[in-house]
Design a protein around this motif. Structure first.
Motif, short mmCIF file in Angstrom:
data_model
loop_
_atom_site.label_atom_id
_atom_site.label_comp_id
_atom_site.label_asym_id
_atom_site.label_seq_id
_atom_site.Cartn_x
_atom_site.Cartn_y
_atom_site.Cartn_z
N LYS A 46 2.35 1.45 -6.38
CA LYS A 46 2.26 1.11 -4.95
C LYS A 46 2.93 -0.24 -4.70
O LYS A 46 2.96 -1.11 -5.57
CB LYS A 46 0.79 1.01 -4.50
N ILE A 47 3.44 -0.42 -3.50
CA ILE A 47 4.03 -1.69 -3.10
C ILE A 47 2.90 -2.71 -2.94
O ILE A 47 1.95 -2.49 -2.18
CB ILE A 47 4.79 -1.56 -1.76
N ALA A 48 2.98 -3.82 -3.69
CA ALA A 48 2.00 -4.90 -3.56
C ALA A 48 2.49 -5.94 -2.56
O ALA A 48 1.70 -6.50 -1.80
CB ALA A 48 1.75 -5.55 -4.92
N THR B 93 18.49 2.34 0.77
CA THR B 93 18.03 2.94 2.02
C THR B 93 16.55 3.32 1.94
O THR B 93 15.78 3.08 2.87
CB THR B 93 18.90 4.16 2.39
N ALA B 94 16.14 3.90 0.80
CA ALA B 94 14.75 4.32 0.63
C ALA B 94 13.78 3.14 0.74
O ALA B 94 12.66 3.28 1.21
CB ALA B 94 14.57 5.02 -0.71
N GLY C 19 0.81 -1.22 0.00
CA GLY C 19 0.00 0.00 0.00
C GLY C 19 0.83 1.26 0.00
O GLY C 19 0.35 2.32 -0.40
N ASP C 20 2.10 1.16 0.45
CA ASP C 20 2.99 2.32 0.41
C ASP C 20 3.33 2.65 -1.04
O ASP C 20 3.37 1.76 -1.90
CB ASP C 20 4.31 2.04 1.15
N THR C 21 3.61 3.91 -1.32
CA THR C 21 4.08 4.30 -2.64
C THR C 21 5.54 3.87 -2.76
O THR C 21 6.35 4.15 -1.87
CB THR C 21 3.96 5.82 -2.84
N ALA C 22 5.86 3.20 -3.85
CA ALA C 22 7.24 2.76 -4.08
C ALA C 22 8.13 3.99 -4.31
O ALA C 22 7.77 4.85 -5.13
CB ALA C 22 7.31 1.83 -5.27
N LEU D 282 12.28 3.61 -12.33
CA LEU D 282 11.08 2.86 -11.97
C LEU D 282 9.91 3.37 -12.81
O LEU D 282 9.07 2.60 -13.26
CB LEU D 282 10.79 2.98 -10.47
N ALA D 283 9.89 4.68 -13.07
CA ALA D 283 8.81 5.30 -13.85
C ALA D 283 8.74 4.74 -15.27
O ALA D 283 7.67 4.76 -15.90
CB ALA D 283 9.00 6.82 -13.90
#
Length: 155
Positions: free
Chosen positions: A132-134, A102-103, A8-11, A26-27
């Motif tokens: 989003k992180i799945a 780190t991110a 649910g977090d934004t990657a 990533l984009a």
């Protein structure tokens, strides 16, 4: 050490050089599922096993709609050597300043051989098409991880 990411977090966005020095973001993969895996060092036994497992299953992941990116703190030249020596087809990215590691919470304190050390925490993230992180998997094992990931993703 940064906080760990959860579904649910934004990657965290990133642009890193690949083994040939070309920028990969990533984009670039927005709208697709992306597996981003973090590993400690190219040309080491565990990391070689993991990278070969991803390469061996790249067509299976692609057919299921997943792109695969491997990230380590190595320089692009070492990644190129790793790719050539092991005939890797997975896209390898260099993060020598460990900003992206780190991110994603993939760099920090970990236990190794009973001692607490600071280093890369072998981790894998599945980023959904919406960015989003799945799935977030920390402290994964190099051997058997790809098979487990295939099962978890029902691929």
């Amino acid at each position: 050490m940064s906080d760990r990411l959860a579904p649910g977090d934004t990657a965290p966005a990133f642009t890193l050089p690949d083994a040939d020095g070309n920028p990969v973001s990533l984009a670039d993969h927005l709208g697709r599922n992306v597996i981003v895996y973090f590993y400690p060092a190219a040309l080491t036994p565990g990391c070689t096993k993991e990278a070969c497992d991803f390469t061996d299953n790249l067509a299976v992941f692609a057919a299921a709609g997943y792109d695969v990116l491997g990230v380590s703190p190595d320089q692009p030249a070492k990644l190129a050597k790793f790719r050539e020596q092991e005939s890797l087809e997975v896209t390898l990215l260099a993060d020598p300043d460990r900003t992206v590691l780190t991110a994603y919470g993939a760099y920090g304190e970990k236990t190794m051989y009973g001692k607490t050390v600071t280093g890369v925490i072998r981790s894998t993230f599945v980023v959904a098409p919406d960015g989003k992180i799945a799935h977030a998997f920390y402290n994964v094992k190099a051997t058997g991880h790809v098979a487990k990931l295939l099962r978890d993703l029902k691929v």
